[in-house]
Write an enzyme that holds these catalytic residues in place. Sequence first.
Site, PDB file in Angstrom:
ATOM      1  N   TYR A 136       0.819  -1.213   0.000  1.00 25.60           N
ATOM      2  CA  TYR A 136       0.000   0.000   0.000  1.00 25.60           C
ATOM      3  C   TYR A 136       0.856   1.269   0.000  1.00 25.60           C
ATOM      4  O   TYR A 136       0.447   2.286  -0.545  1.00 25.60           O
ATOM      5  CB  TYR A 136      -0.883   0.042   1.257  1.00 25.60           C
ATOM      6  CG  TYR A 136      -2.223  -0.640   1.119  1.00 25.60           C
ATOM      7  CD1 TYR A 136      -2.311  -1.987   0.834  1.00 25.60           C
ATOM      8  CD2 TYR A 136      -3.399   0.084   1.307  1.00 25.60           C
ATOM      9  CE1 TYR A 136      -3.544  -2.610   0.736  1.00 25.60           C
ATOM     10  CE2 TYR A 136      -4.633  -0.533   1.216  1.00 25.60           C
ATOM     11  CZ  TYR A 136      -4.701  -1.870   0.928  1.00 25.60           C
ATOM     12  OH  TYR A 136      -5.922  -2.478   0.830  1.00 25.60           O
ATOM     13  N   LYS A 186       2.869 -15.140   2.931  1.00 21.82           N
ATOM     14  CA  LYS A 186       3.068 -15.896   1.687  1.00 21.82           C
ATOM     15  C   LYS A 186       4.568 -16.165   1.583  1.00 21.82           C
ATOM     16  O   LYS A 186       5.231 -15.825   0.596  1.00 21.82           O
ATOM     17  CB  LYS A 186       2.512 -15.085   0.501  1.00 21.82           C
ATOM     18  CG  LYS A 186       2.497 -15.820  -0.822  1.00 21.82           C
ATOM     19  CD  LYS A 186       1.454 -16.926  -0.925  1.00 21.82           C
ATOM     20  CE  LYS A 186       1.597 -17.676  -2.236  1.00 21.82           C
ATOM     21  NZ  LYS A 186       0.735 -18.889  -2.311  1.00 21.82           N
ATOM     22  N   ASP A 246     -12.618  -8.774   4.314  1.00 23.06           N
ATOM     23  CA  ASP A 246     -13.850  -8.797   3.514  1.00 23.06           C
ATOM     24  C   ASP A 246     -14.411 -10.219   3.457  1.00 23.06           C
ATOM     25  O   ASP A 246     -15.620 -10.439   3.583  1.00 23.06           O
ATOM     26  CB  ASP A 246     -13.594  -8.322   2.068  1.00 23.06           C
ATOM     27  CG  ASP A 246     -13.828  -6.826   1.887  1.00 23.06           C
ATOM     28  OD1 ASP A 246     -13.574  -6.071   2.848  1.00 23.06           O
ATOM     29  OD2 ASP A 246     -14.253  -6.417   0.794  1.00 23.06           O
TER      30      ASP A 246
HETATM   31  C1  IPM Z   1     -10.534  -1.011   3.799  1.00 21.57           C
HETATM   32  C2  IPM Z   1     -10.709  -0.407   2.429  1.00 21.57           C
HETATM   33  C3  IPM Z   1      -9.521   0.501   2.121  1.00 21.57           C
HETATM   34  C4  IPM Z   1      -8.272  -0.365   2.115  1.00 21.57           C
HETATM   35  C5  IPM Z   1      -9.655   1.318   0.824  1.00 21.57           C
HETATM   36  C6  IPM Z   1     -10.896   2.174   0.816  1.00 21.57           C
HETATM   37  C7  IPM Z   1      -8.441   2.168   0.569  1.00 21.57           C
HETATM   38  O1  IPM Z   1     -10.862  -1.412   1.480  1.00 21.57           O
HETATM   39  O2  IPM Z   1     -10.417  -0.242   4.785  1.00 21.57           O
HETATM   40  O3  IPM Z   1     -10.520  -2.236   3.909  1.00 21.57           O
HETATM   41  O4  IPM Z   1      -7.942  -0.971   1.084  1.00 21.57           O
HETATM   42  O5  IPM Z   1      -7.617  -0.436   3.158  1.00 21.57           O
HETATM   43 MG    MG Z   2     -11.056  -3.360   2.303  1.00 15.80          MG
END
Ligand code: IPM
Ligand code: MG
Length: 347
Positions: A136, A186, A246
């Site tokens: 990131y 990984k 998620d």
């Molecule tokens: C999360 C979201 C963020 C991330 C995005 C909106 C940048 O998906 O908080 O999980 O990838 O961290």
């Molecule tokens: Mg996310």
Amino acid sequence: MLVALLPGDGIGPEVIVEAVRVLDALEIDGLLFEEAPVGGAAYKQSGHPLPEATLDLAKRADAILFGAVGDPACDALERHLRPEQAILGLRKELGLFANLRPASLFPELADASALRPEIARDIDVMIVRELTGDVYFGEKGMRTTEEGLREGYDIMAYDEAEIARIARSGFETARARRGKLCSVDKANVLETSQLWRDVVVEISADYPDVDLSHLYVDNAAMQLVRDPGQFDTIVTGNLFGDILSDLASMCAGSIGMLPSASLDKDGKGLYEPIHGSAPDIAGRGKANPLATILSAAMMLRYSLDLVEPADRIEQAVGKALADGLRTADLGGDASTEEAANAVIAML
Ligand code: IPM
Ligand code: MG
């Protein structure tokens, strides 16, 4: 106690309004709110997704309650002006390196899980996601290869200090739960992950009471769906944690249910639902506000030391669900406002 409200884009403002109504209903002495624009909303007002004044407020506040950012109308902007840069900038600027994402199932929602109820029932996992490093925040860009092809690149990197500090958050979290920590990496492919694994093992010497295991991220994704009940606490990097949280949310019923806390080294935090801005349903009163209401409860507990009101919110959410509350994501037709009303009625 000052709480910064950063509603953001899409359904962000709708869910923040309802979380504030729940907090107001608790009549907590000395709790003040101040709001500022963030994300695409801020860009449209002032040309930047994270204006100086918004960042100042976030720094001044004792805690931050964040909605969501993301707006398809901004997708063509240069990356540093896109809404997502606001949340990434806040995490980096405030040093919010430890992201706690609990996924557990309210028993009433067993049927809402994407898994069979007898498998979903047992999920009760805390994902501890590193939040200020990894691919990131590494060097990134677009370049042209020798053959004249466009090439995008993002460097994945973690230094040992970054890994050690999130590993400690993972071990401390596991120690306060059921004493099991699974580190996800990984390491069969990535050097970043090999160092991750080595450092986690080194730090484990300080936590002999915690039972440490390791999984490759692909296997972890499979195991979370096959048997989520096997996990207590997971510690992992920024990218893997984004994806696994998620995934875990759907095991636990709906992404509309899961709160999160992003903490700095002193426990100051930003609290946000793990869902995004959901532009497809924005403005229609259909969003599930429970993830944000539960994020407000986490805020009371972790940053403001208000444990009793935090418990009250969580119990009220459970009672409202038991009483039949279902928003669209849970297969019902309660509106965003009705959902918050149902929680307030149970406080
Ligand atoms: C999360 C979201 C963020 C991330 C995005 C909106 C940048 O998906 O908080 O999980 O990838 O961290
Ligand atoms: Mg996310």
